[in-house]
Design a protein around this motif. Structure first.
Motif, PDB file in Angstrom:
ATOM      1  N   GLN A 267       0.824  -1.202   0.000  1.00  0.00           N
ATOM      2  CA  GLN A 267       0.000   0.000   0.000  1.00  0.00           C
ATOM      3  C   GLN A 267       0.863   1.258   0.000  1.00  0.00           C
ATOM      4  O   GLN A 267       1.918   1.316   0.620  1.00  0.00           O
ATOM      5  N   SER A 268       0.381   2.279  -0.721  1.00  0.00           N
ATOM      6  CA  SER A 268       1.035   3.590  -0.722  1.00  0.00           C
ATOM      7  C   SER A 268       0.421   4.449   0.374  1.00  0.00           C
ATOM      8  O   SER A 268      -0.675   4.176   0.869  1.00  0.00           O
ATOM      9  N   PHE A 269       1.130   5.521   0.758  1.00  0.00           N
ATOM     10  CA  PHE A 269       0.659   6.346   1.868  1.00  0.00           C
ATOM     11  C   PHE A 269       1.164   7.778   1.720  1.00  0.00           C
ATOM     12  O   PHE A 269       2.143   8.056   1.022  1.00  0.00           O
ATOM     13  N   VAL A 270       0.490   8.690   2.411  1.00  0.00           N
ATOM     14  CA  VAL A 270       0.956  10.057   2.616  1.00  0.00           C
ATOM     15  C   VAL A 270       0.724  10.390   4.078  1.00  0.00           C
ATOM     16  O   VAL A 270      -0.386  10.230   4.594  1.00  0.00           O
ATOM     17  N   ASP A 271       1.777  10.838   4.763  1.00  0.00           N
ATOM     18  CA  ASP A 271       1.698  11.222   6.169  1.00  0.00           C
ATOM     19  C   ASP A 271       1.541  12.736   6.226  1.00  0.00           C
ATOM     20  O   ASP A 271       2.458  13.491   5.901  1.00  0.00           O
ATOM     21  N   LEU A 272       0.357  13.193   6.639  1.00  0.00           N
ATOM     22  CA  LEU A 272       0.054  14.621   6.702  1.00  0.00           C
ATOM     23  C   LEU A 272       0.445  15.173   8.074  1.00  0.00           C
ATOM     24  O   LEU A 272      -0.067  14.726   9.096  1.00  0.00           O
ATOM     25  N   GLY A 273       1.360  16.144   8.073  1.00  0.00           N
ATOM     26  CA  GLY A 273       1.890  16.650   9.328  1.00  0.00           C
ATOM     27  C   GLY A 273       2.890  15.663   9.898  1.00  0.00           C
ATOM     28  O   GLY A 273       2.785  15.240  11.051  1.00  0.00           O
ATOM     29  N   CYS A 274       3.884  15.300   9.105  1.00  0.00           N
ATOM     30  CA  CYS A 274       4.776  14.173   9.431  1.00  0.00           C
ATOM     31  C   CYS A 274       5.814  14.503  10.488  1.00  0.00           C
ATOM     32  O   CYS A 274       6.512  13.601  10.967  1.00  0.00           O
TER      33      CYS A 274
END
Length: 641
Positions: A267-274
């Motif tokens: 799975q791909s992901f984006v961490d918002l406020g990493c």
């Protein structure tokens, strides 16, 4: 069964016998909260009626090691009589232990747990199952916890052991008898007395504990070196191991999802406020394509390498701030973005999922305002984010992570509660809900702002964003440079005035029992923090309320003058080495040491400083003051998670 020891309950304890069974339930289902060498247990084979010894029978034959003594014990010590009050007089389970470090090879360490509700006792019968499924009983380690009620002496909690002289201990699954009496029994007594039911689910309720334990140990060994090279000002062990635990949770959750759905790729992901980006670094290193976005760059970002994608960018919820090509959006302590993440995931595309770990309490357009008093503030906020998730169209699941933090409850949206064909209707619900929570004065939200033109699920396939077309005026992203609010930037004259006023009042009080090394130097009295607040003008108090920690932080910042302990404020005595070491961790002054700050006591105390100049860490007069030639570091309050 011989009694090993017992503890008395308080005479006014009103939680029994329900509290006893609540405490037993914690020990059965969550032994790791006491035995730190366990990751947890899996509980199976639940029964509420039947023949108790049959739990230990294989094909109607006794399990190896099941002696007549134990069979006799089971039939005599466990009540099998049904009554009107107890239609189910006992229940039984089998729990399998999951140690943090497996030293048992392919063998499984198990325990039959029999609860006898009539005699109010819980019996624990350990056994081992080999790789071929053969079960052998560890008869020497059979024990029992019993609640006793003696009319004259009240309630007591007792520990009984079948064979105390031959008890076997390996320090992991099988602790020493001394540990059972000194650690476990007092814990059970306290739990039974408090009888508190948690507002949240048990830890790792959505994952297989044994799989989590294995992956966590692998990641911990792999990334523990980060602790030694951590360049930030925060505690490296807390942040490194917390992000390792969160990464473990996601990796196991995603592996489970791939198995359930038959997915081939990761799975791909984006961490918002990493924040510090460590979670992004671990997930990327473990093969998941993704990136992190945060409004401020961190020093540690440069250490990760080119395969860890991190962007310094402000995120404003809008039609163009979507991620249609991303499988999962992550919000790990994402603060003001937290309520928006289910919305952004829902609007990115129908297949986008999310994971959030809420921390600070934010609504869509500002701080979250409490509406209920019967729940804790944390529980109320979790329920609010759950409501946002459900309105956004997600089947929402709640779990509790195993991390070193008081904010451990996460929410997961893995699937939708509506069909793709009903997307337009679902979008209307989202838009109406957001509009209903618009609380910014003088701001109206246009219906056209919420319109989904369909392009969000097809454009920007690489996941990049360019912010615009706001969903609603009023959302305020955090500043690129974080405002310092720890009293460090208050005007110096205000701080000095507060310090002098509080210190003079303390020095004017009767000496508190001669605290310190001698009574010839005035150590003053003590005041509670609330009493100190009563000494200050309202204008000063209002200014302090805008700072994190307020008055207490100001007092602790001035640790040269004050010692704050147990909610009370004292004048610090620098002769008391124990106090100095505990409160400030200051090393002894070396000969010729550089002194860059003046001694407050030398200038303001009626009797001067209690230390000689050569022993004081601060300058006694201008001749002793040698300003540092090094550039002063700027104080930061990094957002790291």
């Amino acid at each position: 069964m011989p009694k090993l020891c017992g503890l008395k309950f308080p005479t006014d304890c009103a939680s029994l016998p329900e509290g006893f069974w609540s405490a037993v339930g914690v020990w059965v289902k969550k032994p790791h909260v006491v035995n730190k060498r366990l990751c947890g247990v899996t509980v199976t084979h639940s029964k509420e009626a039947g023949n108790v010894p049959s739990l230990l029978l294989l094909e109607d034959a006794p399990a190896p090691g099941l002696s007549p003594q134990v069979l006799s014990f089971l039939t005599s010590e466990v009540s099998l009589t049904r009554t009107h009050e107890h239609p189910k007089p006992y229940s039984s389970n089998v729990r399998t232990f999951v140690p943090k470090v497996n030293s048992y090879g392919t063998s499984l360490q198990k325990e039959v747990v029999v609860r006898d509700f009539i005699r109010q006792q819980a019996t624990f019968i350990p056994m081992e199952e080999d790789a071929d499924g053969r079960v052998s009983l560890k008869e020497d380690n059979v024990y029992q916890i019993q609640l006793c009620n003696e009319d004259c002496e009240g309630w007591s909690l007792e520990l009984h052991v079948l064979s105390p002289d031959t008890w076997f201990s390996d320090g992991v699954v099988y602790p020493k008898l001394r540990w059972l009496t000194s650690d476990l029994l007092p814990k059970l007594l306290r739990w039974a007395t408090e009888c508190k039911s948690s507002e949240f689910k048990s830890t790792l309720s959505l994952l297989p504990v044994e799989k989590y334990s294995l992956v966590y140990q692998q990641l911990k060994d792999k990334y523990k070196a980060m602790v030694k090279v951590w360049p930030e000002v925060t505690d490296p062990e807390k942040f490194v191991y917390e992000d390792v635990a969160i990464a473990t949770y996601l990796l196991v959750l995603w592996a489970q999802e791939r198995e359930e759905k038959g997915l081939a790729g990761r799975q791909s992901f984006v961490d918002l406020g990493c924040g510090n980006g460590l979670l992004v670094h671990i997930l990327s290193s473990e093969g998941h394509p993704g990136k992190g976005i945060d409004v401020r760059r961190r020093k540690i970002w440069d250490m990760y390498g080119s395969h860890t994608l991190l962007e310094e960018k402000a995120i404003t919820p809008s039609e163009s701030c979507l991620f249609p090509g991303t499988d999962w959006l992550i919000g790990n302590h994402s603060d003001e973005l937290t309520p928006w993440i289910p919305i952004i995931a829902a609007r990115s595309c129908y297949s986008c999922r999310y994971f959030v770990l809420p921390c600070c309490f934010f609504d869509f357009y500002g701080k979250y305002q409490r509406r209920q008093c019967k729940k804790s503030q944390y529980k109320e906020y979790i329920d609010f984010i759950t409501e946002v998730s459900q309105v956004s169209g997600f089947n929402t699941e709640e779990d509790c992570l195993r991390i070193p933090s008081t904010k451990r409850v996460c929410l997961v949206g893995k699937s939708r509660n509506y069909q793709l064909s009903d997307e337009a209707e679902a979008e209307q619900r989202r838009a109406h809900y957001i509009q209903s929570r618009q609380i910014t004065p003088g701001v109206t939200v246009q219906r056209s702002d919420f319109k989904n033109d369909g392009g969000c699920c097809h454009g920007n396939k690489d996941g990049d964003i360019t912010c615009g077309s706001s969903w609603g005026a009023g959302f305020q992203p955090r500043d690129r440079v974080e405002t310092v609010r720890n009293c460090a930037t208050l005007p110096r004259d205000i701080v000095d005035g507060v310090v002098l006023r509080v210190a003079n009042v303390l020095l004017g009080m009767t000496v508190d029992g001669g605290r310190g090394c001698s009574t010839d130097w005035n150590q003053g009295g003590s005041l509670s923090v609330s009493e100190v607040a009563g000494l200050l003008e309202q204008e000063t108090l209002q200014l302090l309320k805008k700072e994190c920690g307020g008055l207490q932080t100001l007092l602790k910042n001035n640790h040269q003058v004050f010692r704050v302990e147990g909610g009370r404020v004292y004048i610090r005595d620098w002769r008391d080495r124990k106090s100095v070491r505990v409160d400030t961790k200051r090393k002894p002054v070396a000969p010729g040491a550089l002194k860059t700050r003046s001694c407050w006591f030398h200038s303001h105390h009626p009797q001067g400083c209690p230390l000689q100049a050569e022993h004081c860490a601060f300058a006694h007069g201008p001749d002793d003051l040698r300003p540092s030639t090094r550039p002063q570091k700027r104080i930061k309050n990094e957002h790291l998670s």
